[in-house]
Design a protein around this motif. Structure first.
Motif, mmCIF file in Angstrom:
data_model
loop_
_atom_site.group_PDB
_atom_site.id
_atom_site.type_symbol
_atom_site.label_atom_id
_atom_site.label_comp_id
_atom_site.label_asym_id
_atom_site.label_seq_id
_atom_site.Cartn_x
_atom_site.Cartn_y
_atom_site.Cartn_z
ATOM 1 N N THR A 240 20.937 -13.363 8.560
ATOM 2 C CA THR A 240 20.809 -13.191 7.112
ATOM 3 C C THR A 240 22.032 -12.455 6.586
ATOM 4 O O THR A 240 22.446 -11.445 7.159
ATOM 5 C CB THR A 240 19.545 -12.364 6.766
ATOM 6 O OG1 THR A 240 18.390 -13.023 7.288
ATOM 7 C CG2 THR A 240 19.394 -12.218 5.255
ATOM 8 N N GLU A 241 22.623 -12.951 5.497
ATOM 9 C CA GLU A 241 23.790 -12.275 4.927
ATOM 10 C C GLU A 241 23.430 -10.859 4.502
ATOM 11 O O GLU A 241 22.384 -10.612 3.892
ATOM 12 C CB GLU A 241 24.321 -13.046 3.717
ATOM 13 C CG GLU A 241 25.575 -12.403 3.101
ATOM 14 C CD GLU A 241 26.206 -13.247 2.020
ATOM 15 O OE1 GLU A 241 26.700 -14.342 2.351
ATOM 16 O OE2 GLU A 241 26.198 -12.806 0.851
ATOM 17 N N VAL A 242 24.308 -9.923 4.826
ATOM 18 C CA VAL A 242 24.059 -8.524 4.458
ATOM 19 C C VAL A 242 25.392 -7.851 4.184
ATOM 20 O O VAL A 242 26.403 -8.142 4.838
ATOM 21 C CB VAL A 242 23.290 -7.799 5.589
ATOM 22 C CG1 VAL A 242 24.069 -7.809 6.897
ATOM 23 C CG2 VAL A 242 22.953 -6.373 5.188
ATOM 24 N N ARG A 243 25.405 -6.989 3.194
ATOM 25 C CA ARG A 243 26.595 -6.210 2.862
ATOM 26 C C ARG A 243 26.419 -4.791 3.399
ATOM 27 O O ARG A 243 25.388 -4.152 3.167
ATOM 28 C CB ARG A 243 26.826 -6.171 1.348
ATOM 29 C CG ARG A 243 28.064 -5.337 0.942
ATOM 30 C CD ARG A 243 28.204 -5.274 -0.580
ATOM 31 N NE ARG A 243 28.482 -6.588 -1.130
ATOM 32 C CZ ARG A 243 29.681 -7.123 -1.250
ATOM 33 N NH1 ARG A 243 30.754 -6.441 -0.839
ATOM 34 N NH2 ARG A 243 29.844 -8.314 -1.775
ATOM 35 N N SER A 244 27.422 -4.300 4.098
ATOM 36 C CA SER A 244 27.341 -2.971 4.681
ATOM 37 C C SER A 244 27.332 -1.897 3.598
ATOM 38 O O SER A 244 28.178 -1.907 2.702
ATOM 39 C CB SER A 244 28.520 -2.726 5.623
ATOM 40 O OG SER A 244 28.590 -1.364 5.999
ATOM 41 N N TYR B 251 27.409 -3.531 11.720
ATOM 42 C CA TYR B 251 26.386 -4.541 11.484
ATOM 43 C C TYR B 251 25.003 -4.105 11.972
ATOM 44 O O TYR B 251 24.006 -4.231 11.251
ATOM 45 C CB TYR B 251 26.786 -5.860 12.156
ATOM 46 C CG TYR B 251 25.702 -6.909 12.114
ATOM 47 C CD1 TYR B 251 25.258 -7.423 10.895
ATOM 48 C CD2 TYR B 251 25.115 -7.374 13.281
ATOM 49 C CE1 TYR B 251 24.250 -8.377 10.841
ATOM 50 C CE2 TYR B 251 24.107 -8.328 13.242
ATOM 51 C CZ TYR B 251 23.679 -8.827 12.021
ATOM 52 O OH TYR B 251 22.670 -9.769 11.976
ATOM 53 N N GLN C 96 22.750 -1.747 9.775
ATOM 54 C CA GLN C 96 22.296 -2.111 8.432
ATOM 55 C C GLN C 96 20.793 -2.386 8.416
ATOM 56 O O GLN C 96 20.259 -2.982 9.350
ATOM 57 C CB GLN C 96 23.043 -3.345 7.925
ATOM 58 C CG GLN C 96 24.556 -3.199 7.911
ATOM 59 C CD GLN C 96 25.024 -1.946 7.197
ATOM 60 O OE1 GLN C 96 24.564 -1.636 6.089
ATOM 61 N NE2 GLN C 96 25.935 -1.211 7.827
ATOM 62 N N ARG C 97 20.131 -1.955 7.374
ATOM 63 C CA ARG C 97 18.715 -2.268 7.210
ATOM 64 C C ARG C 97 18.353 -2.660 5.779
ATOM 65 O O ARG C 97 17.351 -3.330 5.550
ATOM 66 C CB ARG C 97 17.845 -1.096 7.658
ATOM 67 C CG ARG C 97 18.074 0.207 6.915
ATOM 68 C CD ARG C 97 17.038 1.246 7.324
ATOM 69 N NE ARG C 97 17.301 2.556 6.728
ATOM 70 C CZ ARG C 97 16.380 3.504 6.607
ATOM 71 N NH1 ARG C 97 15.148 3.280 7.028
ATOM 72 N NH2 ARG C 97 16.689 4.668 6.083
ATOM 73 N N TYR C 98 19.162 -2.233 4.809
ATOM 74 C CA TYR C 98 18.866 -2.574 3.424
ATOM 75 C C TYR C 98 19.227 -4.036 3.149
ATOM 76 O O TYR C 98 20.153 -4.588 3.723
ATOM 77 C CB TYR C 98 19.629 -1.647 2.474
ATOM 78 C CG TYR C 98 19.240 -0.193 2.638
ATOM 79 C CD1 TYR C 98 18.009 0.270 2.170
ATOM 80 C CD2 TYR C 98 20.084 0.694 3.289
ATOM 81 C CE1 TYR C 98 17.631 1.590 2.333
ATOM 82 C CE2 TYR C 98 19.718 2.033 3.450
ATOM 83 C CZ TYR C 98 18.485 2.477 2.978
ATOM 84 O OH TYR C 98 18.115 3.782 3.159
ATOM 85 N N ASP C 99 18.454 -4.661 2.276
ATOM 86 C CA ASP C 99 18.645 -6.062 1.875
ATOM 87 C C ASP C 99 18.358 -7.051 3.005
ATOM 88 O O ASP C 99 18.701 -8.234 2.900
ATOM 89 C CB ASP C 99 20.066 -6.304 1.345
ATOM 90 C CG ASP C 99 20.352 -5.481 0.089
ATOM 91 O OD1 ASP C 99 19.408 -5.272 -0.702
ATOM 92 O OD2 ASP C 99 21.504 -5.048 -0.100
ATOM 93 N N LEU C 100 17.754 -6.592 4.089
ATOM 94 C CA LEU C 100 17.307 -7.501 5.144
ATOM 95 C C LEU C 100 15.815 -7.752 4.985
ATOM 96 O O LEU C 100 15.069 -6.843 4.601
ATOM 97 C CB LEU C 100 17.585 -6.897 6.519
ATOM 98 C CG LEU C 100 19.061 -6.804 6.921
ATOM 99 C CD1 LEU C 100 19.210 -6.037 8.233
ATOM 100 C CD2 LEU C 100 19.671 -8.200 7.045
ATOM 101 N N ARG D 43 16.922 -4.229 11.705
ATOM 102 C CA ARG D 43 17.966 -3.364 12.277
ATOM 103 C C ARG D 43 17.685 -3.103 13.764
ATOM 104 O O ARG D 43 18.593 -3.172 14.602
ATOM 105 C CB ARG D 43 18.012 -2.034 11.526
ATOM 106 C CG ARG D 43 19.084 -1.071 12.038
ATOM 107 C CD ARG D 43 18.957 0.285 11.344
ATOM 108 N NE ARG D 43 17.735 0.957 11.740
ATOM 109 C CZ ARG D 43 17.633 1.807 12.758
ATOM 110 N NH1 ARG D 43 18.701 2.082 13.490
ATOM 111 N NH2 ARG D 43 16.488 2.373 13.058
#
Length: 336
Positions: A183-187, A209, A212-216, A223
């Motif tokens: 899934t695309e995610v921005r750090s 990478y 990251q946990r937000y927007d997933l 994460r």
């Protein structure tokens, strides 16, 4: 001990190595391995990380083995009472040592933290606060182990803390790792965008990478899974990297691995632990989520244990019946 079978370990099959890190690499067997093993052994810091009540009386190397692994932004020797543990992993290797279960503990899990040896009061809080309440450093890990032991009824064969900065160097020395993004995610740390697909990541990118946990879609659960995937990616890369012809580079990798670790092996020599785990297959890793769900309590976001299913997992860990539990609770289990 069976001296006649003490052959040179095949590093390409080792994931847990000393058994005590978020990630430990598998390396190709080389000439002069004993010398390199001795040098690696001397780079690893040793501390009494486990609370006495969370420690097994004796470790039997034919299993089952259960270790507590903690990931931190700071090496253990640096005390910082405001620091919380970033990653908490229970690694369970059943008797026979042919499979490993990587059980990720949600850092926001609501638990009852016992009073600390430093005089800190006990009480309910997120589990990653145990490190802070214990005063950071060795005391923080001890209180974390006591908290987990109280929650699960487990006693551990050992514990380890890995410094993420040190492992960044290990990944870079291996030439990076192949990570597949679902899934695309921005750090939130660097602003980098990780797009879907499989990518070669260097140490900085990979560690960014997997934190990251937000927007997933699954938040912190995703994460946890990504961190488990990094374990396998490093193992596979180490197995594919031919270090047999480059002993200097092998030595650098060993030193980087050892330099990123602080361990408590419960009195077991690291070399013996390496030998015991030498035949653990690369495809034998299963990731397990602690059965739980997010919940807001008094305007604070927690993760709350599913007492029935989670309690069953902890009982299975104590009785070495995790395979049976996993078969009946497949929604919480996935290949790494």
């Amino acid at each position: 001990m069976r001296p006649s079978r003490r052959r040179t370990p095949r590093w390409a099959r080792i994931l847990l190595g000393a058994g005590l890190a978020l990630v430990l690499v598998a390396l190709a067997a080389v000439a002069g391995l004993r010398m390199l093993t001795d040098r690696y052994d001397r780079t690893v810091s040793r501390e009494q990380l486990l609370d006495p009540g969370a420690r097994k009386d004796d470790t039997e190397l034919d299993g089952p083995l259960t270790y507590l692994l903690v990931g931190s932004d700071r090496r253990l020797g640096t005390t910082d009472e405001s620091q919380r543990s970033d990653s908490i992993l229970v690694v369970h290797v059943p008797a026979g040592l042919r499979r490993a279960y990587l059980i990720s503990v949600p850092r926001d899990l609501l638990v009852d933290i016992p009073p600390g040896a430093n005089g800190s009061p006990g009480g309910p809080d997120k589990i990653n606060a145990a490190y802070e309440r214990g005063g950071g450093g060795q005391g923080g890990v001890r209180l974390l182990s006591a908290t987990l032991s109280r929650l699960t009824g487990l006693r551990f064969d050992g514990a380890g803390v890995v410094d993420f900065a040190g492992f960044r160097a290990v990944i870079d020395l291996l030439g990076g790792v192949r990570m597949c993004v679902d899934t695309e995610v921005r750090s939130i740390h660097t602003g980098a965008v990780f797009s879907p697909g499989c990518h070669r990541m260097d140490g900085g990118q990979a560690l960014d990478y997997v934190r990251q946990r937000y927007d997933l879609p699954g938040g912190d659960y995703d994460r946890q899974h990504h961190q488990q995937q990094l374990l396998r990616a490093m193992m596979e890369q180490a197995g594919q990297t031919d270090l047999r012809r480059n002993p200097v580079k092998l030595d650098r990798v060993l030193r980087a691995v050892g330099g990123s670790l602080t361990v408590d092996t419960n009195g077991v020599p690291i070399e013996e632990l390496l030998l015991a785990l030498r035949d653990l297959p690369a495809d034998a890793l299963l990731g397990v989520q602690v059965p739980s769900a997010p919940q807001t309590i008094d305007e604070v976001s927690y993760v709350v244990l599913d007492d029935a299913v989670g309690g069953g997992l902890f009982a299975a860990l104590r009785d070495d019946r995790v395979a049976e539990w996993a078969t009946g609770n497949s929604r919480w289990v996935r290949p790494v």
